[in-house]
Motif scaffolding. Structure first.
Motif, PDB file in Angstrom:
ATOM      1  N   UNK A   1       0.835  -1.199   0.000  1.00 22.43           N
ATOM      2  CA  UNK A   1       0.000   0.000   0.000  1.00 22.43           C
ATOM      3  C   UNK A   1       0.869   1.249   0.000  1.00 22.43           C
ATOM      4  N   UNK A   2       0.281   2.347  -0.468  1.00 21.35           N
ATOM      5  CA  UNK A   2       0.986   3.634  -0.415  1.00 21.35           C
ATOM      6  C   UNK A   2      -0.010   4.770  -0.543  1.00 21.35           C
TER       7      UNK A   2
ATOM      8  N   UNK B   1       2.849  18.580  -2.148  1.00 21.87           N
ATOM      9  CA  UNK B   1       4.052  17.755  -2.089  1.00 21.87           C
ATOM     10  C   UNK B   1       3.839  16.563  -1.175  1.00 21.87           C
ATOM     11  N   UNK B   2       4.594  15.498  -1.433  1.00 14.09           N
ATOM     12  CA  UNK B   2       4.600  14.357  -0.517  1.00 14.09           C
ATOM     13  C   UNK B   2       5.986  13.747  -0.487  1.00 14.09           C
ATOM     14  N   UNK B   3       6.238  13.009   0.596  1.00 15.19           N
ATOM     15  CA  UNK B   3       7.513  12.331   0.792  1.00 15.19           C
ATOM     16  C   UNK B   3       7.238  10.930   1.323  1.00 15.19           C
ATOM     17  N   UNK B   4       8.099   9.989   0.975  1.00 15.82           N
ATOM     18  CA  UNK B   4       8.031   8.644   1.538  1.00 15.82           C
ATOM     19  C   UNK B   4       9.390   8.310   2.136  1.00 15.82           C
ATOM     20  N   UNK B   5       9.389   7.396   3.062  1.00 11.83           N
ATOM     21  CA  UNK B   5      10.653   6.986   3.676  1.00 11.83           C
ATOM     22  C   UNK B   5      11.141   5.712   2.999  1.00 11.83           C
TER      23      UNK B   5
ATOM     24  N   UNK C   1       5.585   2.603   3.688  1.00 13.27           N
ATOM     25  CA  UNK C   1       4.944   2.489   4.999  1.00 13.27           C
ATOM     26  C   UNK C   1       4.864   3.815   5.734  1.00 13.27           C
ATOM     27  N   UNK C   2       5.664   4.805   5.324  1.00 18.90           N
ATOM     28  CA  UNK C   2       5.672   6.110   5.981  1.00 18.90           C
ATOM     29  C   UNK C   2       5.401   7.180   4.932  1.00 18.90           C
ATOM     30  N   UNK C   3       4.476   8.077   5.241  1.00 18.96           N
ATOM     31  CA  UNK C   3       4.025   9.062   4.255  1.00 18.96           C
ATOM     32  C   UNK C   3       3.891  10.427   4.917  1.00 18.96           C
ATOM     33  N   UNK C   4       4.403  11.438   4.247  1.00 21.03           N
ATOM     34  CA  UNK C   4       4.341  12.826   4.722  1.00 21.03           C
ATOM     35  C   UNK C   4       3.841  13.679   3.566  1.00 21.03           C
ATOM     36  N   UNK C   5       2.994  14.653   3.852  1.00 20.29           N
ATOM     37  CA  UNK C   5       2.432  15.463   2.768  1.00 20.29           C
ATOM     38  C   UNK C   5       2.198  16.894   3.234  1.00 20.29           C
TER      39      UNK C   5
ATOM     40  N   UNK D   1       1.848  10.235   8.490  1.00 22.06           N
ATOM     41  CA  UNK D   1       1.306   9.016   9.114  1.00 22.06           C
ATOM     42  C   UNK D   1       2.148   7.804   8.731  1.00 22.06           C
ATOM     43  N   UNK D   2       1.956   6.765   9.533  1.00 18.29           N
ATOM     44  CA  UNK D   2       2.633   5.493   9.314  1.00 18.29           C
ATOM     45  C   UNK D   2       1.557   4.425   9.077  1.00 18.29           C
ATOM     46  N   UNK D   3       1.950   3.354   8.425  1.00 19.88           N
ATOM     47  CA  UNK D   3       1.035   2.222   8.278  1.00 19.88           C
ATOM     48  C   UNK D   3       1.509   1.073   9.149  1.00 19.88           C
ATOM     49  N   UNK D   4       0.530   0.313   9.643  1.00 19.46           N
ATOM     50  CA  UNK D   4       0.812  -0.909  10.388  1.00 19.46           C
ATOM     51  C   UNK D   4       0.247  -2.049   9.560  1.00 19.46           C
ATOM     52  N   UNK D   5       1.132  -2.899   9.091  1.00 19.68           N
ATOM     53  CA  UNK D   5       0.703  -3.990   8.200  1.00 19.68           C
ATOM     54  C   UNK D   5       0.164  -5.156   9.003  1.00 19.68           C
TER      55      UNK D   5
END
Length: 216
Positions: free
Chosen positions: A72-73, A135-139, A188-192, A207-211
Motif C-alpha cells: 500500500x501507499x 508535495x509528498x515524501x516517503x521513507x 509504509x511512511x508518508x508525509x504530505x 502518518x505510518x502504516x501498520x501492516x
C-alpha cells in the motif's frame, strides 16, 4: 469530524466521500499516470475523470492506519469539503492497496483509510488555487525522499471538479493527485503538505502504516 480553520473549529458531519481520479489538466500527464499504474498491473479507466465513492468512515486524522499486507501507499491530494454552504480546502491522502488495485481500483480505494490533515482554509480565501504547492515524501532506506511535488495547475480547476461532483453539504472530495517521482510504489511512511506560497501558510500531515498479517 472537528476541523480547525482560521475562524475557529468546525464540526463537520461527513456524509459522502468521493475520490476523483484521472483529473490531470494535461492529457499527456494523465496518460503518463495511466501508464505508470499500468506498469504495476492497474487497468486503464473507462473514462477520465472518474469518480470513486468510498465510505465516509474512511476519513481519519490518525497518524497511524492499519493496512493488509505491505503493498500500500499514499497519494497527496487537495481535499474539498462543503459544509453549511461553504467550500473549504484541505489535504488528504488517497491511501491505496497497490496489490488489490490491479484487480479493482474501486475496491483498492475502499479497503484503505484516508488520512486527512486537521486544518482547512476557506476556499474563497485562497487568491489563486492553481499556485498552491502539493508535495509528498516517503521513507525509503531510512531517509525521507520527495515522492510528489507540483502546483495544482497540474490538475483540473477546483471549481470544475466541484461542479462535476455536484457536492452537497457534508460531502468530501479528494481532487486527484500528481505523478509519482520514479513511479508509484508501496511505502509504509508518508508525509504530505499543501502550501500557499503567496501567504506562507502550510497544511501538513504525516502518518505510518501498520501492516496486518494476511491469513489465507
Amino acid at each position: 469530524m472537528k476541523f480547525s480553520t482560521e475562524k475557529g473549529p468546525i464540526d463537520v458531519t461527513i456524509r459522502r466521500v468521493i475520490v476523483a481520479g484521472w483529473t490531470g489538466r494535461d492529457a499527456a500527464a494523465v496518460q503518463h499516470h495511466i501508464e505508470e499504474l499500468a506498469a504495476i498491473g492497474v487497468p486503464a479507466p473507462s473514462q477520465t475523470p472518474l469518480h470513486y465513492h468510498v465510505s465516509a468512515s474512511l476519513l481519519t486524522f490518525s497518524d497511524r492506519i492499519d493496512v493488509l499486507g505491505t503493498e500500500t501507499s499514499g497519494e497527496a491530494e487537495p481535499l474539498i469539503i462543503k459544509w453549511r454552504d461553504r467550500h473549504y480546502i484541505g489535504l488528504a491522502s488517497d491511501h491505496t492497496d497497490r496489490g488489490l488495485e490491479s484487480v479493482s481500483v474501486a475496491h483498492s480505494k475502499q479497503i484503505c483509510a484516508k488520512p486527512v490533515a486537521e486544518n482547512l482554509w476557506l476556499l474563497n480565501s485562497v487568491r489563486d488555487t492553481d499556485q498552491l504547492v502539493l508535495s509528498s515524501w516517503i521513507k525509503e532506506g531510512g531517509e525521507w525522499i520527495t515522492y510528489q511535488t507540483g502546483t495544482l495547475a497540474a490538475i483540473r480547476p477546483l471549481a470544475e471538479l466541484i461542479a462535476d461532483a455536484d457536492l452537497q453539504d457534508g460531502d468530501a472530495l479528494l481532487c486527484g493527485t500528481l505523478p509519482a517521482i520514479a513511479g508509484v510504489r508501496p511505502a509504509a511512511s508518508f508525509r504530505m503538505s499543501l502550501t500557499d506560497e503567496a501567504t506562507g501558510k502550510t497544511i501538513k500531515h504525516e502518518y505510518q502504516t501498520h501492516a496486518l498479517t494476511v491469513s489465507a
